[in-house]
Scaffold this active site. Structure first.
Site, PDB file in Angstrom:
ATOM      1  N   SER A 143       0.876  -1.180   0.000  1.00  0.00           N
ATOM      2  CA  SER A 143       0.000   0.000   0.000  1.00  0.00           C
ATOM      3  C   SER A 143       0.907   1.221   0.000  1.00  0.00           C
ATOM      4  CB  SER A 143      -0.838  -0.019   1.278  1.00  0.00           C
ATOM      5  OG  SER A 143      -1.388   1.249   1.539  1.00  0.00           O
ATOM      6  N   TYR A 156      -2.491  -1.039  10.392  1.00  0.00           N
ATOM      7  CA  TYR A 156      -2.398  -1.170   8.931  1.00  0.00           C
ATOM      8  C   TYR A 156      -1.052  -0.653   8.429  1.00  0.00           C
ATOM      9  CZ  TYR A 156      -4.129  -1.024   4.086  1.00  0.00           C
ATOM     10  OH  TYR A 156      -4.309  -1.211   2.729  1.00  0.00           O
TER      11      TYR A 156
HETATM   12  P1  NAD Z   1     -11.517  -6.104  -0.170  1.00  0.00           P
HETATM   13  O1  NAD Z   1     -12.122  -5.891   1.189  1.00  0.00           O
HETATM   14  O2  NAD Z   1     -12.331  -5.835  -1.381  1.00  0.00           O
HETATM   15  O3  NAD Z   1     -10.952  -7.572  -0.268  1.00  0.00           O
HETATM   16  C1  NAD Z   1     -10.263  -8.162   0.779  1.00  0.00           C
HETATM   17  C2  NAD Z   1     -10.229  -9.646   0.533  1.00  0.00           C
HETATM   18  O4  NAD Z   1      -9.550 -10.253   1.648  1.00  0.00           O
HETATM   19  C3  NAD Z   1     -11.625 -10.276   0.459  1.00  0.00           C
HETATM   20  O5  NAD Z   1     -11.605 -11.319  -0.498  1.00  0.00           O
HETATM   21  C4  NAD Z   1     -11.796 -10.859   1.863  1.00  0.00           C
HETATM   22  O6  NAD Z   1     -12.726 -11.943   1.924  1.00  0.00           O
HETATM   23  C5  NAD Z   1     -10.378 -11.309   2.126  1.00  0.00           C
HETATM   24  N1  NAD Z   1     -10.089 -11.568   3.523  1.00  0.00           N
HETATM   25  C6  NAD Z   1     -10.280 -10.755   4.587  1.00  0.00           C
HETATM   26  N2  NAD Z   1      -9.917 -11.394   5.713  1.00  0.00           N
HETATM   27  C7  NAD Z   1      -9.474 -12.610   5.341  1.00  0.00           C
HETATM   28  C8  NAD Z   1      -8.964 -13.729   6.046  1.00  0.00           C
HETATM   29  N3  NAD Z   1      -8.840 -13.746   7.375  1.00  0.00           N
HETATM   30  N4  NAD Z   1      -8.622 -14.824   5.342  1.00  0.00           N
HETATM   31  C9  NAD Z   1      -8.779 -14.869   3.984  1.00  0.00           C
HETATM   32  N5  NAD Z   1      -9.233 -13.835   3.281  1.00  0.00           N
HETATM   33  C10 NAD Z   1      -9.593 -12.728   3.945  1.00  0.00           C
HETATM   34  O7  NAD Z   1     -10.173  -5.237  -0.168  1.00  0.00           O
HETATM   35  P2  NAD Z   1      -9.205  -4.697  -1.333  1.00  0.00           P
HETATM   36  O8  NAD Z   1      -9.329  -3.232  -1.335  1.00  0.00           O
HETATM   37  O9  NAD Z   1      -9.375  -5.457  -2.582  1.00  0.00           O
HETATM   38  O10 NAD Z   1      -7.801  -5.018  -0.654  1.00  0.00           O
HETATM   39  C11 NAD Z   1      -6.948  -6.047  -1.073  1.00  0.00           C
HETATM   40  C12 NAD Z   1      -5.545  -5.737  -0.590  1.00  0.00           C
HETATM   41  O11 NAD Z   1      -5.124  -4.512  -1.175  1.00  0.00           O
HETATM   42  C13 NAD Z   1      -5.411  -5.568   0.923  1.00  0.00           C
HETATM   43  O12 NAD Z   1      -4.203  -6.137   1.362  1.00  0.00           O
HETATM   44  C14 NAD Z   1      -5.363  -4.050   1.089  1.00  0.00           C
HETATM   45  O13 NAD Z   1      -4.692  -3.675   2.255  1.00  0.00           O
HETATM   46  C15 NAD Z   1      -4.617  -3.660  -0.167  1.00  0.00           C
HETATM   47  N6  NAD Z   1      -4.799  -2.279  -0.551  1.00  0.00           N
HETATM   48  C16 NAD Z   1      -6.031  -1.789  -0.849  1.00  0.00           C
HETATM   49  C17 NAD Z   1      -6.154  -0.472  -1.211  1.00  0.00           C
HETATM   50  C18 NAD Z   1      -7.464   0.126  -1.549  1.00  0.00           C
HETATM   51  O14 NAD Z   1      -7.532   1.363  -1.670  1.00  0.00           O
HETATM   52  N7  NAD Z   1      -8.519  -0.641  -1.743  1.00  0.00           N
HETATM   53  C19 NAD Z   1      -5.022   0.361  -1.285  1.00  0.00           C
HETATM   54  C20 NAD Z   1      -3.783  -0.168  -0.980  1.00  0.00           C
HETATM   55  C21 NAD Z   1      -3.690  -1.491  -0.623  1.00  0.00           C
END
Ligand code: NAD
Length: 261
Positions: A143, A156
């Protein structure tokens, strides 16, 4: 279809960025293991669609990323049922927003387990299998918070800085084995994770929904646009190519200029 014959695991791929990674890999012919929580029927629909796209197997594994034994079992199952573990994308993540002195201890523990330790457990299980074949791609979704901090996101930010360090360490350890290890560090991507933190931020900062979107989230992003999940997935796909064989230990920002400031 440059990934035909390869098998990939994408954690946290029932939604958001993870699902975009899985779709991109399947579109290049990879067998894919999707993972994460959600409604069984919706997950099955996504799994079947991936299989149809790839012309290869797509499996769903319900491993909880806070449980090391379930992570190891998912990797072992992939090797057994798909024949190899060539690509691992560690992506599952959760968020909680609160100041440190009010941060629930169980939320701290869960974020460190799911956003950081799960990547260690995945690497630990997958690296020997990749070494045996002399080829592998490990990608971690970090991130912008792997590089900079924001208030109220202590767990985080700590986990994502940790991911950046773990990725570099792993890259050095496997550098002579044909395995690359890289981070992708997105800014704000429009996914459920971002949408779901809006109510907490409204509460902790006493703001309206529009103020959170425009003045908090996109305030940090000079382009004033959200990153799209498909853009993140396209970079991951490039890192899987042979042309990317000399890219390792890198942390790629895709944040609309956020961390340039
Ligand atoms: P999201 O909430 O859409 O998806 C998260 C996924 O993780 C889902 O499939 C959920 O079921 C799964 N998950 C959560 N807890 C879990 C567990 N204990 N075991 C297995 N699976 C689990 O989120 P996203 O935005 O797609 O985020 C994905 C990654 O990208 C994360 O690591 C997040 O920190 C990172 N990220 C997101 C953003 C953003 O702006 N959305 C920015 C930077 C980084």
């Amino acid at each position: 279809m440059f990934l035909k014959g390869k098998s990939a695991i994408v954690t946290g791929s029932t939604s958001g960025i993870g699902l975009a990674y899985a779709k991109a890999l399947a579109a290049e012919g990879a067998s894919v293991v999707i993972n994460g929580f959600g409604v069984a029927a919706a997950i099955e629909t996504e799994r079947a669609a991936l299989e149809a796209t790839a012309g290869a197997t797509a499996l769903y594994d319900s491993a909880d990323m806070s449980k090391p034994d379930q992570i190891a079992a998912m990797v072992a199952r992939t090797e057994e049922e798909l024949g190899s573990v060539d690509i691992v994308i560690s992506n599952a993540g959760i968020q909680h927003v609160a100041p440190i002195d009010e941060f629930p201890i169980e939320k701290w523990d869960a974020i460190i387990a799911i956003n950081l330790s799960s990547t260690f457990h995945l690497m630990r299980a997958a690296i020997p299998l990749m070494k045996a074949r002399g080829w592998g791609r490990i990608i971690t979704t970090a991130s912008a918070h792997s590089l900079v901090a924001s208030p109220n996101k202590s767990a985080y930010v700590a986990a994502k800085h940790g991911i950046a360090g773990l990725t570099k360490t792993a890259a050095l350890e496997v550098a002579t084995h044909g395995i690359t290890v890289n981070c992708i560090s997105p800014g704000y991507v429009w996914t459920p994770l971002v949408e779901n933190q809006i109510p907490d931020t409204m509460k902790t900062r006493n703001l309206t929904r529009d103020q959170v979107i425009n003045d908090v989230l996109l305030d940090a992003q000079p382009t004033k646009q959200f990153v799209q999940p498909e853009q993140v997935a396209a970079l991951a796909l490039f890192l899987c190519r042979d042309e990317a064989a000399q890219i390792t230990g890198a942390n790629y920002s895709m944040d609309g200029g956020w961390t340039a400031a």
